[in-house]
Every structure is written in C-alpha cells, then in structure tokens.
Design an enzyme around this catalytic site. Sequence first.
Site, PDB file in Angstrom:
ATOM      1  N   CYS A  86      -4.737   1.356   6.524  1.00 58.13           N
ATOM      2  CA  CYS A  86      -3.630   1.595   5.598  1.00 58.13           C
ATOM      3  C   CYS A  86      -2.797   2.829   5.976  1.00 58.13           C
ATOM      4  CB  CYS A  86      -4.165   1.679   4.168  1.00 58.13           C
ATOM      5  SG  CYS A  86      -2.906   1.392   2.900  1.00 58.13           S
ATOM      6  N   ARG A 120       4.412  -3.674  -4.933  1.00 55.32           N
ATOM      7  CA  ARG A 120       3.132  -3.455  -4.279  1.00 55.32           C
ATOM      8  C   ARG A 120       2.521  -4.795  -3.904  1.00 55.32           C
ATOM      9  NH1 ARG A 120       1.860   1.593  -3.961  1.00 55.32           N
ATOM     10  NH2 ARG A 120      -0.127   1.101  -2.983  1.00 55.32           N
ATOM     11  N   HIS A 182      -8.849  -2.821   2.955  1.00 54.68           N
ATOM     12  CA  HIS A 182      -9.846  -1.943   2.340  1.00 54.68           C
ATOM     13  C   HIS A 182     -11.029  -2.829   1.929  1.00 54.68           C
ATOM     14  CE1 HIS A 182      -6.975   1.416   1.918  1.00 54.68           C
ATOM     15  NE2 HIS A 182      -6.092   0.535   1.503  1.00 54.68           N
TER      16      HIS A 182
END
Length: 217
Positions: A86, A120, A182
């Site tokens: 990320c 997002r 993640h």
Amino acid sequence: LYPYEMNIYGDTGNVIALRRRLEWRGLGARLDPVPVGEPYDFAAADLVFGGGGQDRSQLQVAGDLQQRAPAIREAVAEGTVFLTICGTYQLFGRRFLTQDGREIPGIGVFGLETVGGRKRMIGNVVVATPWGDLVGFENHSGRTLLDPGQVALGTVKKGYGNNETRRDEGAVTANCFGTYLHGSLLPKNPAFADELLARALRRRHGAGFELKPLDDS
C-alpha cells in the site's frame, strides 16, 4: 522498514509469518527495525518489508526514503527481496499525488504513478498470480497506473486492485514486489510467503537451496 510509521491493517503480521515459517523449519531470523533516521546497510538484508500508512505517514517518511533511494535501488538491482504494501508500494513508484494536490516524490523502483481520489476502494480481493490466487483486503483511495512494460503482480478476479478501470494489481521489478493487499497478506497466502523466503535463501545459499515443506492444512 518504517515499522512504527508504516504499519496499518495488521501489516506487521507479514513479518511474523516470515519469521514463524523460518523457525518451523529450524532456520534462524534476525529482525532489524529501520525507523526514520536510523542508518541501515541494505546490502546486509536478505528480505525487506515495508507496510501501509496514511497520507500523513507517507509525508513523514518520504524525505527519509529519498535519502535511502540509491541504496534501495542498488539492493533491488542485486536481487534483494522486497515486499511493499500500500503506502510503501506507492512510494516505490515515481510519485504519489494526494487528493489535495500535494506531490510526494517516490524512489522509482516501480514504473508507476499514484493519484489520490475521493472514492475509497475497500473490500476483499482475489488476485490471480504466477504463484496461485492471492487473497487479501484492500483499503485505498490512491489510483495506481502502471507504465507500459511494468509487470503487475497479478490480475484481479475480485476487488479493485491498482485502480477501478483496469484489472491489474501490484507490481514486480526483479525480486521487489508491491501490492495493495493487506489482511495480513502472508498469513493468508503461505505459498507466496514461501516464494519470498525461497528467493531470499537461494540468493544467500545458492540456486539449489530448497525449503522444507510445511503442513499448511
């Protein structure tokens, strides 16, 4: 790399998984935390991990990363294994342009740029890769665009990946891997964890080195 500044969504679990999978095979591991301002010789590393962080964390580490850029690029060229997630992944590209128009320079290991957006991209991800399907969780507003010729980590089967308009996810240059996954990534994907370990160990001990199999059932 930046264990205090770039560590969200359980990214430290990747380091734990790597250590455990070595220990379960009777292999030792030394962990060197490298925070902002701490000198480090990347030539001494077998495997380097950098996690995710919010925009303010990226601003916090960007200047320090620029100072380390020549040593990191040299380590990548020499085959050191890197896993970047990320925020660190974004900074291993050329630049990250934030939502408010601020430019955070990257170090150019990957041929890519990232632009912040208002929407997002959140949710579970499945990515087809040469090492099997990887599963993880993404939560990012940055849209990453790969240059022509920049190899992706894989192709998105579920989720967004680098951006919502293409199906590529992550990037790979030599033994340096970047991804938005993640979760933590490596506990969920033990075969990929072993791929990283095998590359690091073969670089250290020779091409004939083989990892002892583990029961991952």
